[in-house]
Design a protein around this motif. Structure first.
Motif, PDB file in Angstrom:
ATOM      1  N   MET A   1       7.147   7.242  -6.887  1.00 40.90           N
ATOM      2  CA  MET A   1       7.068   8.434  -6.035  1.00 40.90           C
ATOM      3  C   MET A   1       5.958   8.363  -5.531  1.00 40.90           C
ATOM      4  O   MET A   1       5.725   8.923  -4.253  1.00 40.90           O
ATOM      5  N   PHE A   2       4.560   8.136  -5.959  1.00 46.42           N
ATOM      6  CA  PHE A   2       3.423   8.195  -5.215  1.00 46.42           C
ATOM      7  C   PHE A   2       3.257   7.029  -4.323  1.00 46.42           C
ATOM      8  O   PHE A   2       2.470   7.217  -3.208  1.00 46.42           O
ATOM      9  N   ILE A   3       3.745   5.942  -4.466  1.00 47.52           N
ATOM     10  CA  ILE A   3       3.941   4.965  -3.589  1.00 47.52           C
ATOM     11  C   ILE A   3       4.377   5.364  -2.136  1.00 47.52           C
ATOM     12  O   ILE A   3       3.999   5.279  -1.006  1.00 47.52           O
ATOM     13  N   VAL A   4       5.657   6.326  -2.418  1.00 55.07           N
ATOM     14  CA  VAL A   4       6.442   6.767  -1.378  1.00 55.07           C
ATOM     15  C   VAL A   4       5.663   7.534  -0.322  1.00 55.07           C
ATOM     16  O   VAL A   4       5.632   7.750   0.989  1.00 55.07           O
ATOM     17  N   LEU A   5       5.207   8.563  -1.365  1.00 47.89           N
ATOM     18  CA  LEU A   5       4.250   9.688  -0.724  1.00 47.89           C
ATOM     19  C   LEU A   5       3.149   9.094  -0.003  1.00 47.89           C
ATOM     20  O   LEU A   5       2.724   9.658   1.240  1.00 47.89           O
TER      21      LEU A   5
ATOM     22  N   ILE B   1      -2.118  -2.037   6.159  1.00 50.56           N
ATOM     23  CA  ILE B   1      -3.350  -1.591   5.505  1.00 50.56           C
ATOM     24  C   ILE B   1      -2.774  -0.554   4.708  1.00 50.56           C
ATOM     25  O   ILE B   1      -3.201   0.071   3.594  1.00 50.56           O
ATOM     26  N   VAL B   2      -2.084   0.506   5.552  1.00 51.47           N
ATOM     27  CA  VAL B   2      -1.667   1.628   4.789  1.00 51.47           C
ATOM     28  C   VAL B   2      -0.796   1.580   3.773  1.00 51.47           C
ATOM     29  O   VAL B   2      -1.005   2.067   2.584  1.00 51.47           O
ATOM     30  N   CYS B   3       0.236   0.693   3.918  1.00 52.45           N
ATOM     31  CA  CYS B   3       1.144   0.399   2.733  1.00 52.45           C
ATOM     32  C   CYS B   3       0.516  -0.318   1.765  1.00 52.45           C
ATOM     33  O   CYS B   3       0.880   0.101   0.475  1.00 52.45           O
ATOM     34  N   LEU B   4      -0.537  -1.135   1.713  1.00 51.85           N
ATOM     35  CA  LEU B   4      -1.156  -1.803   0.628  1.00 51.85           C
ATOM     36  C   LEU B   4      -1.993  -0.829  -0.112  1.00 51.85           C
ATOM     37  O   LEU B   4      -2.037  -0.814  -1.335  1.00 51.85           O
ATOM     38  N   ALA B   5      -2.855  -0.026   0.652  1.00 50.87           N
ATOM     39  CA  ALA B   5      -3.622   1.262  -0.017  1.00 50.87           C
ATOM     40  C   ALA B   5      -2.451   2.086  -0.472  1.00 50.87           C
ATOM     41  O   ALA B   5      -2.939   2.625  -1.800  1.00 50.87           O
ATOM     42  N   ALA B   6      -1.241   2.394  -0.033  1.00 53.31           N
ATOM     43  CA  ALA B   6      -0.402   3.218  -0.837  1.00 53.31           C
ATOM     44  C   ALA B   6       0.009   2.779  -2.120  1.00 53.31           C
ATOM     45  O   ALA B   6       0.037   3.486  -3.275  1.00 53.31           O
ATOM     46  N   VAL B   7       0.319   1.516  -2.017  1.00 53.97           N
ATOM     47  CA  VAL B   7       0.788   0.823  -3.450  1.00 53.97           C
ATOM     48  C   VAL B   7      -0.252   0.948  -4.324  1.00 53.97           C
ATOM     49  O   VAL B   7       0.050   1.083  -5.546  1.00 53.97           O
TER      50      VAL B   7
ATOM     51  N   SER C   1       5.584   6.768 -21.798  1.00 56.74           N
ATOM     52  CA  SER C   1       5.154   5.976 -20.841  1.00 56.74           C
ATOM     53  C   SER C   1       6.141   5.107 -20.018  1.00 56.74           C
ATOM     54  O   SER C   1       6.028   5.174 -18.951  1.00 56.74           O
ATOM     55  N   THR C   2       7.320   4.841 -20.875  1.00 55.40           N
ATOM     56  CA  THR C   2       8.155   4.508 -20.098  1.00 55.40           C
ATOM     57  C   THR C   2       9.641   5.498 -20.277  1.00 55.40           C
ATOM     58  O   THR C   2       9.843   5.878 -21.514  1.00 55.40           O
ATOM     59  N   PRO C   3      10.252   5.881 -19.328  1.00 61.86           N
ATOM     60  CA  PRO C   3      10.311   5.218 -17.839  1.00 61.86           C
ATOM     61  C   PRO C   3       9.042   5.732 -16.775  1.00 61.86           C
ATOM     62  O   PRO C   3       9.058   5.768 -15.754  1.00 61.86           O
ATOM     63  N   TRP C   4       8.413   7.003 -17.289  1.00 66.29           N
ATOM     64  CA  TRP C   4       7.684   7.760 -16.564  1.00 66.29           C
ATOM     65  C   TRP C   4       6.558   7.610 -15.684  1.00 66.29           C
ATOM     66  O   TRP C   4       6.497   7.677 -14.656  1.00 66.29           O
ATOM     67  N   LYS C   5       5.930   6.315 -16.195  1.00 62.69           N
ATOM     68  CA  LYS C   5       4.939   5.896 -15.152  1.00 62.69           C
ATOM     69  C   LYS C   5       5.530   4.890 -14.250  1.00 62.69           C
ATOM     70  O   LYS C   5       4.855   5.242 -13.088  1.00 62.69           O
ATOM     71  N   TYR C   6       6.638   4.556 -14.326  1.00 67.23           N
ATOM     72  CA  TYR C   6       7.466   3.662 -13.311  1.00 67.23           C
ATOM     73  C   TYR C   6       7.870   4.898 -12.218  1.00 67.23           C
ATOM     74  O   TYR C   6       7.834   4.587 -10.924  1.00 67.23           O
ATOM     75  N   VAL C   7       8.530   5.814 -12.619  1.00 69.96           N
ATOM     76  CA  VAL C   7       9.043   6.846 -11.889  1.00 69.96           C
ATOM     77  C   VAL C   7       7.984   7.433 -11.100  1.00 69.96           C
ATOM     78  O   VAL C   7       8.050   7.575  -9.665  1.00 69.96           O
ATOM     79  N   PHE C   8       6.800   7.900 -11.625  1.00 69.93           N
ATOM     80  CA  PHE C   8       5.647   8.328 -10.766  1.00 69.93           C
ATOM     81  C   PHE C   8       4.890   7.430 -10.229  1.00 69.93           C
ATOM     82  O   PHE C   8       4.497   7.736  -8.940  1.00 69.93           O
ATOM     83  N   THR C   9       4.758   6.200 -10.261  1.00 69.36           N
ATOM     84  CA  THR C   9       4.117   5.258  -9.580  1.00 69.36           C
ATOM     85  C   THR C   9       5.149   5.168  -8.280  1.00 69.36           C
ATOM     86  O   THR C   9       4.534   5.146  -7.257  1.00 69.36           O
TER      87      THR C   9
END
Length: 241
Positions: free
Chosen positions: A69-73, A10-16, A59-67
């Motif tokens: 990063m926030f998934i890991v955090l 659940i935590v991993c899904l919410a983080a994604v 938008s590219t590549p930063w939205k992927y980089v930030f995404t």
């Protein structure tokens, strides 16, 4: 054991989900911030800032980089304490927006700092001293930076610390409490000084250069929230010395 696996899932899904929203939202929001937010008081934004379709950040590549990063955090913070993860991710998202503004336009919008102040109230239950830790943290953050600003102005005759930095440290003090804001100040000093020395050694910076500070503050805040907030504990300042 199955319950623990379910919790992790659940935590991993919410983080994604949160990571996709925050990562994409960081680029979308910054590219559509009102132009007046990104100029000093009394100044008018130029044509680029007024253009609603302007790509201030690609938008590219930063939205992927930030995404990513926030998934890991989100996974790291969520597995540790889901209720702490929510305001932490929001605070780090706001610091990311401020970092981009500081790097690109050398300004930190007051509106984002006010949002961070509101976000800081969400940390009250995570401080051992409760509401008073928010007050002490804000007073320490604002007071130390304000004192340093006065001191440098007296010594050098010109302000070396901006008003935005003073307000930002006050807002961060609300979120992190007294121990957290002291940690962030120390970590920011070492990170910024170390990086600056490294750039000078590589002849990519000069001693007279004026570099943005918010990215170092954001990184220091992330280090505290992700790795050190439980270890240090709000109010236990002596552990830092």
């Amino acid at each position: 054991m199955p319950t623990e696996y379910l919790r992790i899932g659940i935590v991993c899904l919410a983080a994604v989900i949160a990571g996709v929203f925050l990562g994409n939202g960081a680029v979308y929001f910054f590219n559509r911030i009102p132009g007046k937010w990104l100029v000093d008081y009394g100044e008018e934004p130029d044509e680029e800032l007024l253009r609603p379709t302007s790509q201030r950040v690609k938008s590219t590549p930063w939205k992927y980089v930030f995404t990513g990063m926030f998934i890991v955090l989100g996974i790291r913070l969520g597995l540790d304490d889901p209720l702490y993860a929510i305001p932490s991710l929001l605070a780090l998202w706001l610091l990311l927006e401020m970092s981009m503004a500081d790097i690109k336009y050398q300004i930190v919008p007051d509106q984002l700092i006010m949002l961070l102040v509101i976000c800081g109230i969400g940390f009250v239950s995570h401080h051992s001293g409760g509401f008073w830790d928010l007050i002490y943290g804000a007073a320490i953050g604002f007071g130390i930076l304000f004192g340093l600003a006065l001191l440098t102005r007296l010594i050098y005759g010109t302000p070396a610390i901006g008003g935005a930095d003073i307000k930002l440290f006050g807002a961060l003090g609300l979120a992190t409490g007294p121990t957290g804001i002291v940690f962030i100040m120390i970590a920011t000093t070492f990170l910024s000084a170390g990086h600056f020395i490294w750039l000078m050694i590589r002849k990519k910076a000069k001693l007279s250069d004026n570099r943005p500070m918010i990215p170092y503050i954001a990184l220091s805040t992330a280090l505290y929230m992700v790795l050190f907030h439980k270890m240090l504990g709000a109010g236990r300042l002596m552990i830092l010395f």
